[in-house]
Enzyme design. Structure first.
Site, PDB file in Angstrom:
ATOM      1  CE  LYS A  64      -3.779  -2.453   2.299  1.00  0.00           C
ATOM      2  NZ  LYS A  64      -4.549  -2.733   3.526  1.00  0.00           N
ATOM      3  CD  GLN A 100      -3.432  -4.207   6.670  1.00  0.00           C
ATOM      4  OE1 GLN A 100      -3.633  -3.131   6.108  1.00  0.00           O
ATOM      5  NE2 GLN A 100      -3.690  -5.363   6.082  1.00  0.00           N
ATOM      6  CG  ASP A 134      -9.541  -0.486   5.054  1.00  0.00           C
ATOM      7  OD1 ASP A 134      -9.318  -0.754   3.864  1.00  0.00           O
ATOM      8  OD2 ASP A 134      -8.815  -0.847   5.985  1.00  0.00           O
TER       9      ASP A 134
HETATM   10  N1  GUN Z   1      -6.412  -7.091   6.257  1.00  0.00           N
HETATM   11  C1  GUN Z   1      -6.566  -7.752   5.094  1.00  0.00           C
HETATM   12  N2  GUN Z   1      -7.125  -6.956   4.161  1.00  0.00           N
HETATM   13  C2  GUN Z   1      -7.340  -5.762   4.751  1.00  0.00           C
HETATM   14  C3  GUN Z   1      -7.891  -4.536   4.301  1.00  0.00           C
HETATM   15  O1  GUN Z   1      -8.310  -4.362   3.144  1.00  0.00           O
HETATM   16  N3  GUN Z   1      -7.937  -3.546   5.222  1.00  0.00           N
HETATM   17  C4  GUN Z   1      -7.495  -3.705   6.499  1.00  0.00           C
HETATM   18  N4  GUN Z   1      -7.577  -2.672   7.332  1.00  0.00           N
HETATM   19  N5  GUN Z   1      -6.977  -4.822   6.945  1.00  0.00           N
HETATM   20  C5  GUN Z   1      -6.902  -5.849   6.068  1.00  0.00           C
END
Ligand code: GUN
Length: 300
Positions: A51, A95, A118
């Site tokens: 990311k 996350q 998100d």
């Molecule tokens: N863990 C796995 N995929 C994601 C996501 O898209 N966002 C977040 N915050 N955690 C994750």
């Protein structure tokens, strides 16, 4: 045909980069994303690094905020409130997964929905359900975009979603059944939504019969090889959301990534299929960038 998420995501990054360049040229500040990560989950660290890399590529500013595994819920909550109130941050994510002593819903519910890039806050999920302007969870948004860019219309189609998570299955089903005029800002124009959606999960009986009636199957179960060729109708579209690490002594890192679909055999029947890696994964990351730009635009 392979649904090449890697290629489409690169195209979209190019489009976002142009928009960020235009902001800079107009003397405006660039969007800024913060990513909170707790502990040392190896998969999470990989996702977060990807990311951050994607942000750098398009010119979105990004800040990683790392906390040790032992952080208390109270301290993490205070960090969420700080980010909610920091005017230099347009959007942020926490996350997942979080350590077991922290309640995920407590943390997610505390995020200001306007910065929830998100799309996981109850506010954004509720707004999406009601067709109000909202930020949609990155993976469903990415899948919708992938279908749109390959001109795969969903109107009147039977879509089977396997998996009922808050992060993929549920929001995916909502987007697909939605009236298309409620589509997201910045989305492609293909006729998406208006589908007949069936959600399946671990307690579903006779998954095979249901899948055999599907025009489009979206598998987000976290179960390697779950979808086999005899479950898929000739000419169906198959989207594989699974990212599973399986041990492989011959692979450089001792494991390889596989999806939830038996790609080798299903690809011989499907008209369109997304691979793992290189399908949904890159689309998820680029959707986070789109969501960040959306949060920025709503603010300024
Ligand atoms: N863990 C796995 N995929 C994601 C996501 O898209 N966002 C977040 N915050 N955690 C994750």
């Amino acid at each position: 045909m392979i649904l090449d998420g890697k290629k489409i995501a690169a195209e979209i990054r190019g489009e976002i980069r142009e928009q960020v360049e235009a902001l800079k040229a107009a003397g405006k500040r660039v969007p800024k994303l913060a990513i909170v990560i707790v502990g040392h989950n190896p998969a999470s660290e990989t996702y977060v690094n990807n990311k951050l890399k994607a942000c750098a590529e398009v010119g979105i500013e990004a800040e990683k905020i790392a906390y040790p595994e032992e952080i208390t819920e109270q301290t993490l909550l205070a960090e969420v409130h700080r980010l909610n109130n920091d005017p230099s941050i347009d959007g942020f994510i926490v996350q997942l997964p979080l350590p077991s002593h922290i309640t995920e819903t407590t943390i997610l519910s505390a995020i200001d929905y306007r910065k929830d890039v998100d799309g996981l806050t109850p506010e954004n999920v509720g707004r999406t359900v009601q067709g109000l302007p909202s930020i949609v969870s990155a993976t469903p948004r990415g899948i919708r975009e992938l279908l749109a860019r390959y001109d795969i219309a969903t109107e009147g189609k039977h879509v089977v979603v396997i998996g009922r998570s808050n992060i993929v299955g549920k929001p995916m089903a909502i987007l697909l059944m939605q009236r298309p005029y409620l589509s997201l800002p910045g989305m492609s124009a293909a006729s998406l939504g208006d589908a007949t959606v069936t959600i399946c999960h671990s307690k579903t009986q006779d998954l095979k019969s249901i899948c055999l009636t599907a025009d489009i199957i979206i598998v987000a179960a976290g179960c390697p090889g779950l979808l086999t060729a005899e479950m898929v109708r000739e000419g169906a579209t198959v989207i594989d959301v699974g990212i599973n690490r399986v041990d492989d002594a011959n692979a450089p890192r001792g494991y390889r990534l596989v999806g939830d679909v038996d790609f080798e055999h299903v690809s011989q029947k499907a008209a369109y299929i997304s691979p793992v890696p290189g399908g949904v994964g890159p689309m998820t990351i680029v959707s986070l960038l789109q969501n960040t730009l959306q949060a920025y635009k709503c603010k300024v």
